[in-house]
Scaffold this motif. Structure first.
Motif, PDB file in Angstrom:
ATOM      1  N   THR A 103     -39.395 -16.510 -22.270  1.00 44.76           N
ATOM      2  CA  THR A 103     -40.721 -16.886 -22.761  1.00 44.76           C
ATOM      3  C   THR A 103     -40.817 -18.377 -23.077  1.00 44.76           C
ATOM      4  OG1 THR A 103     -40.766 -14.703 -23.768  1.00 44.76           O
ATOM      5  CG2 THR A 103     -42.515 -16.219 -24.399  1.00 44.76           C
ATOM      6  N   SER A 131     -48.925 -14.159 -38.815  1.00 45.34           N
ATOM      7  CA  SER A 131     -47.710 -14.280 -38.011  1.00 45.34           C
ATOM      8  C   SER A 131     -47.811 -15.498 -37.109  1.00 45.34           C
ATOM      9  CB  SER A 131     -47.525 -13.023 -37.155  1.00 45.34           C
ATOM     10  OG  SER A 131     -46.539 -13.244 -36.172  1.00 45.34           O
ATOM     11  N   HIS A 146     -45.855 -15.736 -34.450  1.00 43.50           N
ATOM     12  CA  HIS A 146     -45.319 -15.323 -33.158  1.00 43.50           C
ATOM     13  C   HIS A 146     -46.365 -15.558 -32.060  1.00 43.50           C
ATOM     14  CE1 HIS A 146     -43.268 -12.873 -30.172  1.00 43.50           C
ATOM     15  NE2 HIS A 146     -42.216 -12.917 -30.952  1.00 43.50           N
ATOM     16  N   ALA A 166     -48.658 -12.755 -31.521  1.00 38.13           N
ATOM     17  CA  ALA A 166     -49.664 -12.619 -32.579  1.00 38.13           C
ATOM     18  C   ALA A 166     -50.842 -13.554 -32.309  1.00 38.13           C
ATOM     19  CB  ALA A 166     -49.036 -12.922 -33.934  1.00 38.13           C
ATOM     20  N   GLY A 212     -38.035  -9.993 -34.266  1.00 35.92           N
ATOM     21  CA  GLY A 212     -37.725  -9.218 -33.072  1.00 35.92           C
ATOM     22  C   GLY A 212     -38.375  -7.837 -33.042  1.00 35.92           C
ATOM     23  N   VAL A 214     -44.928  -6.803 -37.234  1.00 35.14           N
ATOM     24  CA  VAL A 214     -45.471  -7.119 -38.560  1.00 35.14           C
ATOM     25  C   VAL A 214     -46.104  -5.880 -39.191  1.00 35.14           C
ATOM     26  CG1 VAL A 214     -45.956  -9.535 -37.970  1.00 35.14           C
ATOM     27  CG2 VAL A 214     -47.738  -7.807 -37.637  1.00 35.14           C
ATOM     28  N   GLY A 262     -46.137  -3.696 -33.497  1.00 33.18           N
ATOM     29  CA  GLY A 262     -44.854  -4.154 -32.974  1.00 33.18           C
ATOM     30  C   GLY A 262     -44.346  -3.261 -31.857  1.00 33.18           C
ATOM     31  N   THR A 307     -45.774  -7.402 -21.980  1.00 34.02           N
ATOM     32  CA  THR A 307     -45.142  -6.818 -23.156  1.00 34.02           C
ATOM     33  C   THR A 307     -46.119  -5.812 -23.754  1.00 34.02           C
ATOM     34  OG1 THR A 307     -43.998  -8.898 -23.596  1.00 34.02           O
ATOM     35  CG2 THR A 307     -44.152  -7.350 -25.430  1.00 34.02           C
ATOM     36  N   THR A 361     -33.603 -12.900 -22.998  1.00 32.13           N
ATOM     37  CA  THR A 361     -34.904 -12.757 -23.654  1.00 32.13           C
ATOM     38  C   THR A 361     -34.851 -11.770 -24.814  1.00 32.13           C
ATOM     39  OG1 THR A 361     -37.222 -12.131 -23.324  1.00 32.13           O
ATOM     40  CG2 THR A 361     -35.606 -10.973 -21.995  1.00 32.13           C
ATOM     41  N   GLY A 362     -35.718 -11.992 -25.786  1.00 26.14           N
ATOM     42  CA  GLY A 362     -35.864 -11.053 -26.893  1.00 26.14           C
ATOM     43  C   GLY A 362     -36.727  -9.858 -26.496  1.00 26.14           C
ATOM     44  N   ASP A 363     -37.357  -9.957 -25.349  1.00 24.42           N
ATOM     45  CA  ASP A 363     -38.261  -8.907 -24.889  1.00 24.42           C
ATOM     46  C   ASP A 363     -37.488  -7.670 -24.418  1.00 24.42           C
ATOM     47  OD1 ASP A 363     -40.895  -8.084 -24.469  1.00 24.42           O
ATOM     48  OD2 ASP A 363     -41.405  -9.992 -23.540  1.00 24.42           O
ATOM     49  N   LYS A 415     -27.746 -14.515 -27.732  1.00 21.55           N
ATOM     50  CA  LYS A 415     -27.808 -15.599 -26.744  1.00 21.55           C
ATOM     51  C   LYS A 415     -26.535 -16.448 -26.834  1.00 21.55           C
ATOM     52  CE  LYS A 415     -32.894 -15.696 -26.498  1.00 21.55           C
ATOM     53  NZ  LYS A 415     -34.146 -16.480 -26.465  1.00 21.55           N
TER      54      LYS A 415
HETATM   55  P1  ADP Z   1     -39.040 -13.374 -27.728  1.00 21.71           P
HETATM   56  O1  ADP Z   1     -37.707 -14.085 -27.692  1.00 21.71           O
HETATM   57  O2  ADP Z   1     -39.384 -12.757 -26.410  1.00 21.71           O
HETATM   58  O3  ADP Z   1     -40.151 -14.204 -28.312  1.00 21.71           O
HETATM   59  P2  ADP Z   1     -38.817 -11.908 -30.242  1.00 21.71           P
HETATM   60  O4  ADP Z   1     -37.401 -11.595 -30.619  1.00 21.71           O
HETATM   61  O5  ADP Z   1     -39.528 -12.969 -30.990  1.00 21.71           O
HETATM   62  O6  ADP Z   1     -38.839 -12.113 -28.667  1.00 21.71           O
HETATM   63  O7  ADP Z   1     -39.678 -10.568 -30.350  1.00 21.71           O
HETATM   64  C1  ADP Z   1     -39.271  -9.410 -29.663  1.00 21.71           C
HETATM   65  C2  ADP Z   1     -40.343  -8.365 -29.682  1.00 21.71           C
HETATM   66  O8  ADP Z   1     -40.732  -8.008 -31.039  1.00 21.71           O
HETATM   67  C3  ADP Z   1     -41.642  -8.779 -29.041  1.00 21.71           C
HETATM   68  O9  ADP Z   1     -41.560  -8.662 -27.642  1.00 21.71           O
HETATM   69  C4  ADP Z   1     -42.619  -7.766 -29.659  1.00 21.71           C
HETATM   70  O10 ADP Z   1     -42.515  -6.530 -29.022  1.00 21.71           O
HETATM   71  C5  ADP Z   1     -42.099  -7.637 -31.082  1.00 21.71           C
HETATM   72  N1  ADP Z   1     -42.815  -8.528 -32.018  1.00 21.71           N
HETATM   73  C6  ADP Z   1     -42.281  -9.560 -32.713  1.00 21.71           C
HETATM   74  N2  ADP Z   1     -43.216 -10.149 -33.493  1.00 21.71           N
HETATM   75  C7  ADP Z   1     -44.383  -9.512 -33.264  1.00 21.71           C
HETATM   76  C8  ADP Z   1     -45.728  -9.656 -33.760  1.00 21.71           C
HETATM   77  N3  ADP Z   1     -46.078 -10.597 -34.621  1.00 21.71           N
HETATM   78  N4  ADP Z   1     -46.660  -8.796 -33.290  1.00 21.71           N
HETATM   79  C9  ADP Z   1     -46.321  -7.846 -32.400  1.00 21.71           C
HETATM   80  N5  ADP Z   1     -45.095  -7.665 -31.898  1.00 21.71           N
HETATM   81  C10 ADP Z   1     -44.124  -8.464 -32.322  1.00 21.71           C
END
Ligand code: ADP
Ligand code: MG
Length: 305
Positions: A40, A76, A78, A81, A114, A117, A129, A159, A201-203, A231
């Motif tokens: 990402t 958030s 993110h 978000a 990860g 919220v 989430g 996602t 990826t965190g996905d 990672k």
């Molecule tokens: P990435 O490295 O892809 O940004 P993260 O570790 O930050 O991944 O997040 C992994 C997953 O956690 C996201 O793909 C999502 O499914 C979920 N997630 C994290 N924060 C939020 C949020 N604010 N709203 C919805 N889903 C979230």
């Protein structure tokens, strides 16, 4: 190594938007045989947008649900978000809903790294989430039809996230992030010159696999659901196999891995922390500049060796 050659190389790099923090970085770059890309914001644009928002039942009115989701996600930071907030705002205004003027930031907001919220909106618990987050909150899983819908979203590289209200699923949302134009070409060019390429990826695995396929990476070279520490472990394990590893990323999430790598590369509008952690900064946000940087360093070091 000849200082003049390094100075020239650093200068040529800078003209091309490749900032090299010293001769040592340039030398590491010349020896790189393995590159790990973050997904990402590195291989993708990092500007996700909501493609689908499916309301699952009528226990809550559509505009009220959008309002609750908006209130929950606005605290958030993110990127997902940000996409959700933008979508909910647009829909509420389209619907000319009264809820548009009642948006607030709930005080008991909680973000789980990860996962997602949760918060309390006007006496109701809202959680947003991924599947593991819903499991953690003991929310009954999606039925087959909803699950199929999520899988279909994930197979396009989007996602899929879930929304629960008072312990029950209320909506499913598909969020997609475009590939950068030059990602597939760059991967194929690097692989063609014998560089081993990985994506972390965190996905979730399914989304990761779909994106990997589109950039031309075999799923054996994909690590999904990776926390920042995962990672780092991936970098270390490749180093133990004797590889000289470059890590390319844009986020705070990537910083520990950028430090561990033989060459840490921060890309584009990367966060300050990533830029700080990196040995090399690609100013232009083009993935192809990774190949440019490696070619440049190889040219210099083959000349002075
Ligand atoms: P990435 O490295 O892809 O940004 P993260 O570790 O930050 O991944 O997040 C992994 C997953 O956690 C996201 O793909 C999502 O499914 C979920 N997630 C994290 N924060 C939020 C949020 N604010 N709203 C919805 N889903 C979230
Ligand atoms: Mg990223």
């Amino acid at each position: 190594a000849a200082p003049t050659a390094i100075m020239t190389g650093t200068g040529v790099g800078a003209q091309n938007g490749v900032l090299i923090k010293g001769g040592e970085a340039l030398e590491s770059a010349a020896n790189v045989d393995t590159i790990i890309f973050d997904k990402t914001g590195t291989l993708t644009m990092g500007k996700p947008a909501v493609e689908e928002f499916v309301h699952l039942d009528d226990k809550v009115a559509n505009d009220e649900l959008l309002w609750m989701v908006l209130c929950a996600e606005r605290s958030s930071e993110h990127p997902l978000a940000v996409a959700v907030v933008k979508y909910c705002e647009a829909r509420l205004s389209e619907l000319e809903s009264d809820f548009a003027s009642k948006v607030f930031s709930p005080p008991e907001f909680q973000a789980v790294t990860g996962k997602g919220v949760s918060c309390n909106v006007n006496g109701r618990t809202v959680a947003i989430g991924n599947r593991p987050f819903m499991k953690l909150l003991k929310i009954p899983p999606a039925d087959n039809e909803v699950e199929r819908r999520m899988l279909a979203m994930e197979d396009t590289g989007a996602t899929a996230i879930l929304v629960a209200v008072d312990g029950e699923l209320a909506a499913v949302c598909g969020i997609s992030d475009e590939l950068k134009d030059d990602s597939p070409d760059t991967i194929s060019r690097l692989r063609g010159s014998g560089v081993e390429c990985w994506m972390v990826t965190g996905d979730n695995a399914r989304t990761a696999r779909a994106i990997a396929r589109r950039v031309g990476l075999d799923e054996r070279y994909v690590v999904s659901e990776a926390l920042p520490a995962t990672k780092v472990l991936k970098v270390e394990s490749l180093q133990k196999d004797g590889k000289v590893v470059a890590m390319v990323g844009d986020g705070i999430n990537d910083s520990p891995a950028l430090v561990q790598a033989n060459l840490g590369v921060a890309i584009g509008a990367g966060t300050d922390i990533a830029i700080e952690a990196a040995d090399m900064v690609l100013v232009r946000n083009c993935v192809s500049d990774v190949a440019v940087a490696l070619d440049l360093s190889k040219a210099i070091f083959s000349r002075i060796k």
